[in-house]
Write an enzyme that holds these catalytic residues in place. Sequence first.
Site: not given
Ligand code: RIB
Length: 311
Positions: A42, A185, A223-225, A252-255, A291
């Site tokens: 993250k 989230n 809240l995603g979608s 990784a969408a939230g990150d 990814g």
């Molecule tokens: O938020 C996604 C991440 O969570 C992934 O890349 C994984 O490594 C976990 O840490």
Amino acid sequence: MSKKILLVGSANMDLSMNMLRVPEPGETLLDDGGVAYLPGGKGANAACAFARLGGHSVFCTKLGADLHGQKLYSYYKDQGIDTSYVKVDHEYPTGLAVVMKESSGENRIILYPGANTMLTAENAQEAFGCAPDALYLGFEIPFAIAVSAARLAAARGIPIFVDAAPASEDQPLESLPPMEIFSPNETETKAYTGIVPFGTEGCLRAALNLCRRVKCKHLVIKLGSRGAFIYDGKHYDMIPAFRAEKVVDTTAAGDAFTAAMTLRYLENGGDIKDAVRYGAAAGAITVSRKGAAESVPTKEEILAFLERNPV
Ligand code: RIB
């Protein structure tokens, strides 16, 4: 001038596996193709986002003295991340996350944190030598280290941004100093409050509960979608999500969302609604690609997406 963000957080190698559905207990399923080791974590995903979005991204993390660690280190350098505070631990391997990705794009993650657990308060303190404009934290490192970095930032008057993931029910959130933005989230909000943030009423109840424990200028519940719920202690608003052009992998969408929102907020003088929309666009692009770190968009991609999808 680009904003310098110090990110104290996690670095993992992701073992990404694709499947039509997750296996039942006792069942063995074949990978549906495309198994790969990909850069993740993250913290690292957000560090990549800052670099791609035009920020000066300084990453304080700990890798193992192994091949995964070497590969990640080179990847960060190639991405333009400042690696001056990327440390190596000689006892534990680099963090490893098994990412089980269903054909719907949804994922389930199991994390072995490895060297991330060895990040120390001294490592974080040393990293403040970069004189950052902001501190960005996640909770994939020991919580005490996150708190100690946050306190160092608070003592220096540096604004603090927190992506509150992953969550555990007993996380002592009260020990964090006042922050600019705190962003969990849905799952994390439920873990912290016991309240499902569903609908405006559910979100508001969860927000009021969280804000009794966390001192922040803006709470942003992703809240995603369904969009994002924002609350500043007086006013709340629901910011709608963008429709993703396709959903390939939600990892990784939230990150990407929280990192993009943070950088935009720092650049636009603290306009939270504009920052959340920018973050939501980053999230919508990220889910359209495979990814973790590799799926995070550039600034140009977000601006083009916003032009194609006007509010
Ligand atoms: O938020 C996604 C991440 O969570 C992934 O890349 C994984 O490594 C976990 O840490």
